[in-house]
Enzyme design. Structure first.
Site, PDB file in Angstrom:
ATOM      1  N   ARG A 175       0.857  -1.203   0.000  1.00 43.86           N
ATOM      2  CA  ARG A 175       0.000   0.000   0.000  1.00 43.86           C
ATOM      3  C   ARG A 175       0.883   1.240   0.000  1.00 43.86           C
ATOM      4  NH1 ARG A 175      -2.802  -4.188   2.479  1.00 43.86           N
ATOM      5  NH2 ARG A 175      -4.567  -4.740   1.166  1.00 43.86           N
ATOM      6  N   ASP A 340      -5.915 -14.694   2.929  1.00 40.24           N
ATOM      7  CA  ASP A 340      -7.034 -13.945   3.517  1.00 40.24           C
ATOM      8  C   ASP A 340      -7.877 -13.277   2.438  1.00 40.24           C
ATOM      9  OD1 ASP A 340      -4.810 -12.261   2.941  1.00 40.24           O
ATOM     10  OD2 ASP A 340      -5.789 -10.641   4.026  1.00 40.24           O
ATOM     11  N   GLU A 341      -9.095 -12.956   2.815  1.00 39.16           N
ATOM     12  CA  GLU A 341      -9.976 -12.078   2.049  1.00 39.16           C
ATOM     13  C   GLU A 341      -9.991 -12.405   0.556  1.00 39.16           C
ATOM     14  OE1 GLU A 341      -9.776  -8.170   4.889  1.00 39.16           O
ATOM     15  OE2 GLU A 341      -8.228  -8.294   3.361  1.00 39.16           O
ATOM     16  N   TRP A 407      -5.979 -13.572  12.673  1.00 35.36           N
ATOM     17  CA  TRP A 407      -6.108 -12.111  12.649  1.00 35.36           C
ATOM     18  C   TRP A 407      -7.528 -11.603  12.826  1.00 35.36           C
ATOM     19  CZ3 TRP A 407      -8.627  -8.818   9.114  1.00 35.36           C
ATOM     20  CH2 TRP A 407      -9.189  -9.456   7.989  1.00 35.36           C
ATOM     21  N   TYR A 432      -3.395  -4.685  15.894  1.00 37.07           N
ATOM     22  CA  TYR A 432      -3.220  -4.029  14.594  1.00 37.07           C
ATOM     23  C   TYR A 432      -2.757  -2.595  14.851  1.00 37.07           C
ATOM     24  CZ  TYR A 432      -4.704  -7.474  11.153  1.00 37.07           C
ATOM     25  OH  TYR A 432      -4.751  -8.554  10.311  1.00 37.07           O
ATOM     26  N   ASP A 434      -2.092  -0.359  12.675  1.00 34.26           N
ATOM     27  CA  ASP A 434      -2.618   0.659  11.753  1.00 34.26           C
ATOM     28  C   ASP A 434      -3.916   1.245  12.319  1.00 34.26           C
ATOM     29  OD1 ASP A 434      -3.208  -2.111  11.249  1.00 34.26           O
ATOM     30  OD2 ASP A 434      -4.438  -1.516   9.555  1.00 34.26           O
ATOM     31  N   TRP A 482      -0.552  -2.432   8.518  1.00 30.32           N
ATOM     32  CA  TRP A 482      -1.014  -2.264   7.131  1.00 30.32           C
ATOM     33  C   TRP A 482      -0.861  -0.793   6.788  1.00 30.32           C
ATOM     34  CZ3 TRP A 482      -1.642  -6.818   4.866  1.00 30.32           C
ATOM     35  CH2 TRP A 482      -1.851  -7.923   5.691  1.00 30.32           C
ATOM     36  N   GLU A 484      -2.016   1.357   4.398  1.00 28.71           N
ATOM     37  CA  GLU A 484      -2.929   2.194   3.603  1.00 28.71           C
ATOM     38  C   GLU A 484      -2.807   3.672   3.954  1.00 28.71           C
ATOM     39  OE1 GLU A 484      -3.742  -0.634   5.023  1.00 28.71           O
ATOM     40  OE2 GLU A 484      -5.271  -1.744   3.906  1.00 28.71           O
TER      41      GLU A 484
HETATM   42  C1  ACM Z   1      -5.590  -9.051   7.051  1.00 29.58           C
HETATM   43  O1  ACM Z   1      -5.607  -8.127   7.878  1.00 29.58           O
HETATM   44  N1  ACM Z   1      -6.316  -8.969   5.941  1.00 29.58           N
HETATM   45  C2  ACM Z   1      -4.787 -10.234   7.241  1.00 29.58           C
END
Ligand code: ACM
Ligand code: ZN
Length: 770
Positions: A175, A340-341, A407, A432, A434, A482, A484
């Protein structure tokens, strides 16, 4: 202390001067700090002796200890040399050493463990292994007293070893990209705080960041995106900056970083994400997607339907070829393959994917994901490696040797451990980085959520749900970052530090020795040192609050600061508080609409920013609310008082005020306790389609005298605002005792919308009666 790769003598002088001045220039706050080690050692004792460093300071290396272990220590001493005139030399003779380093696994039985003894004639560090010696040096650095004319250390005696073998820090460089120098600077900090694993998230929808020579388009196409979203993804309409953005690490740079980390006893685990989060790769090689494209690297954040095609053998050839170049760069036992996702939308419509399901006798697309992961696992196993995947790899059944990185919650890790699979705990709710660390509105833009320092610190990775045998499968804990909303190293540092130090203590220190106040004392001492070279946040002693219901159903505001000896002053007239304002001495009863401002003061000096909270006091405050459906997940405050507490949920929806219903309707009845005149009814509805939060298709207010027969007095079907829709209905004045609010959930998110097919969240707060 922090900058081990020292750029110039001039800088050394400046830094040394700052260090020397710490005792004089810091405000009262830092003086409440206490020198100590982060993470807290297993056992630490001090006595009255002091070891003073001589000008010619000799470090002796016992057998098996490479000189690279002392590089940073020498750098640190050199950092203060101009004042202290101390020069460390390296030799191999204990008798001639001021600091003797040795390995002795018989004396120190725990891997990575060490003992540290400071005697008047010599400092001795004994490690179980080289890593243990290295960690002993990290502890020693943190204990040095450099504020006097000579460098000195008290007579400490330390026995120390880690609680968890896996102590991780993750960084997303897709990101936003961080250059190798910055990565190395952060690796130094991981080492200083005894974190031993760097999980490097190298590929994602917004950019592919590692050179793969066989696929040059990964460098020329996938490493770049056309532009980047401005502001938060939830803002609508989306705006973009129009600037091409990207970059990647060459294989030489990767090798160099891995070597740098290895010298600091840090394992680097690469993550090559699959089958989802693949847009950047698909942009270059569209034949690997189900529809064949065209695709573009994503310019905003989220989950994207276009993923690697699981029915196409070329996908596996590509990913295996990628791995063939990745593996020689990373000697780690583990390779992270994401998982993931991964939406199944495209697989459902793809003839190749459907043929694979049929040919392999798979039940559904979830099992197809398992097939995908399993096929890659087999390949990596054949190369002597083990896979780690995010907890969604549990969905279609775990593949044989997979380690689960939990997570979405702790459940994935618990399920894995119960199946005797290794697990690493990284639950977003706690670790997390972030996420927001403060609820003050002045906080810089973050992803969402709320993981303040104390929440990270108090996270316990081994839950009671696991028995002793199962608990052994919890290999450790990791914080994730993360990027972003971390467009620059400075922004990233503000998110990572000092919360990473809290994670370090979760990962290393014995459970029974954890103590947040003690940690904060040591942190306040570390903070000025962190601040020298790192844009660390310093918000943890600011005010936190809770809004409670008194015995007679009034609203009480509680304020706290963790700063010992500090006072809180507050105002109710909208002015910023000073020391002449009211001193907080206990819960503030809020009886009228308005705003309370407060600040922390230490010796008459304000510490941190001004806190503010607004209240709307109305007839339903503290009244009984009955809900037909219960709120869910992170949007279940656990009581109904929050719906009638006078406090409105914020636009960041991370303050515990919002009630969220996933797929379900809201049906709430407020009992005012007696017949009352009612002329205005209200509710707040949060609408962010880009966060799956949808307005209701219908909202109604009804009133009743008996709780059985209701009369509808208001209805609304249109909620035009992206964000908070404040419904305020003026109705004909009437008498009522019961107010019923119904809001119909959108249900399933419609096609063409973000995360179509998922359940919509209906988000509400504060039922207002006036
Ligand atoms: C994640 O936060 N999508 C692993
Ligand atoms: Zn397909």
């Amino acid at each position: 202390m922090i900058s081990y790769s020292l750029p110039s003598r001039k800088r050394i002088k400046i830094v040394a001067l700052i260090l020397l001045c710490i005792g004089f220039v810091l405000p009262g706050k830092a003086q409440t700090g206490t020198q100590g080690i982060i993470p807290q050692p297993v056992k630490i004792k001090s006595d009255n002796i002091t070891y003073v460093f001589s000008r010619e300071f000799k470090i002796g290396l016992g057998p098996g200890i490479s000189a690279s272990n002392v590089t940073f220590f020498k750098d640190y001493i050199r950092l203060v040399r101009d004042i202290h005139k101390t020069t460390p030399f390296v030799n191999h003779k204990m008798a001639a050493s001021n600091l003797w380093l040795q390995i002795n696994p018989k004396r120190v039985s725990q891997p990575e463990g060490y003992t540290l003894e400071v005697k008047p004639h010599r400092i001795t560090i004994t490690g179980h292994d080289e890593a243990g010696v290295f960690y002993g040096l990290q502890s020693l650095v943190q204990l040095l007293d450099i504020n006097k004319s000579e460098i000195a250390v008290k007579g400490y005696s330390i026995t120390d070893y880690p609680r968890f073998a896996y102590r991780g820090m993750h960084l997303d460089v897709s990101r936003h990209f961080f250059d190798p120098q910055t990565i190395k600077k952060w690796i130094d900090l991981l080492a200083l705080y005894k974190i031993n694993t760097f999980h490097w998230h190298l590929t994602d929808d917004q950019g592919w960041r590692i050179e793969i020579k066989k696929y040059p388009l990964l460098q020329s196409v996938s490493a770049y995106r056309d532009e980047t979203i401005i502001g938060h993804k939830k803002d609508s309409p989306h705006r973009f900056d129009g600037k091409r953005y990207g970059g990647y690490y060459t294989q030489d740079e990767v090798k160099d970083i891995v070597k740098y980390a290895t010298q600091r006893h840090i394992t680097v685990i690469p993550e090559i994400e699959m089958p989802g989060h693949a847009l950047a790769a698909l942009a270059a090689y569209p034949q690997l997607g189900c529809t064949g494209g065209p695709y573009k690297a994503a310019t905003y954040w989220g989950i994207f339907d276009d993923v690697y095609c699981a029915g196409n053998d070329e996908t596996f050839t590509f990913l295996q070829n990628v791995m063939d170049e990745v593996l020689p760069l990373f000697p780690s036992k583990y390779i992270h393959i994401g998982g993931d996702e991964c939406p199944k939308t495209k697989w459902k419509a793809c003839p190749k994917c459907q043929k694979r399901i049929k040919d392999e006798h798979l039940k559904d697309e979830k099992e197809l994901q398992s097939y995908f992961i399993g096929r890659m696992e087999k390949y990596l196993n054949s190369k002597g490696r083990q896979i780690i995947g995010w907890d969604e790899i549990l969905e279609g059944g775990l593949t044989p040797g997979a380690t689960v990185m939990s997570w979405t919650g702790e459940e994935g890790g618990i399920a894995a451990a119960k199946q005797h699979h290794e697990a690493i705990m990284t639950p977003e709710k706690y670790v997390y980085l972030d996420y927001y660390q403060s609820l003050y509105p002045a906080e810089p833009l973050s992803g969402g959520g709320y993981t303040p320092l104390g929440k990270v610190y108090n996270y316990e990775p081994v839950t009671n749900e696991l028995n002793g045998e199962e608990a052994k499968y919890i290999k450790g804990v990791q914080a994730n970052a993360w990027s972003e909303y971390m467009a620059s190293p400075a922004q990233a540092e503000r998110q990572l530090f000092p919360r990473m130090l809290a994670l370090a203590e979760v990962a290393w220190s014995p459970k029974q020795s954890k103590n947040y106040d003690g940690f904060l004392k040591r942190l306040r001492y570390h903070q000025p040192l962190l601040n020298l070279n790192i844009n660390a946040a310093e918000v943890y002693d600011e005010i936190t609050d809770s809004v409670a219901e008194t015995a007679d159903h009034q609203v009480a505001l509680n304020l706290q600061t963790t700063l010992p000896g500090a006072k809180i002053f507050y105002t109710t007239d909208g002015t910023d508080p000073g020391v002449n304002a009211k001193e907080y001495g206990g819960p503030i009863i809020v009886a009228s609409t308005g705003s309370i401002k407060a600040a922390v003061f230490m010796k008459d000096k304000q510490v941190g920013r001004v806190y503010e909270k607004s209240f709307t006091i109305h007839q339903a405050i503290g009244k009984t609310v009955t809900l037909k459906n219960q709120p869910q997940g992170g949007y279940n405050p656990g009581n109904t008082f929050g719906l009638v507490n006078g406090v409105f949920g914020s636009k960041l929806y991370n303050d515990g005020q919002w009630y969220g219903f996933s797929g379900d309707d809201l049906e709430a009845v407020v009992d005012l306790g007696s017949m009352q005149n009612v002329s205005k009814l209200g509710i707040n509805i949060l609408k962010y389609h880009w966060q799956k939060m949808w307005e209701p298709t219908l909202l109604t207010f009804e009133v009743s005298a008996d709780g059985t027969n209701y009369t509808e007095v208001y209805r609304q079907t249109d909620f035009p605002d992206n964000g908070i829709n404040a419904v305020r209905a003026n109705i004909k004045i009437q008498q009522a005792r019961y107010i019923r609010v119904k809001a119909t959930n959108k249900g399933i998110i419609p096609p063409g919308e973000y995360i179509a097919g998922a359940k919509a969240w209906l988000m509400v707060d504060e039922i207002i009666v006036q």
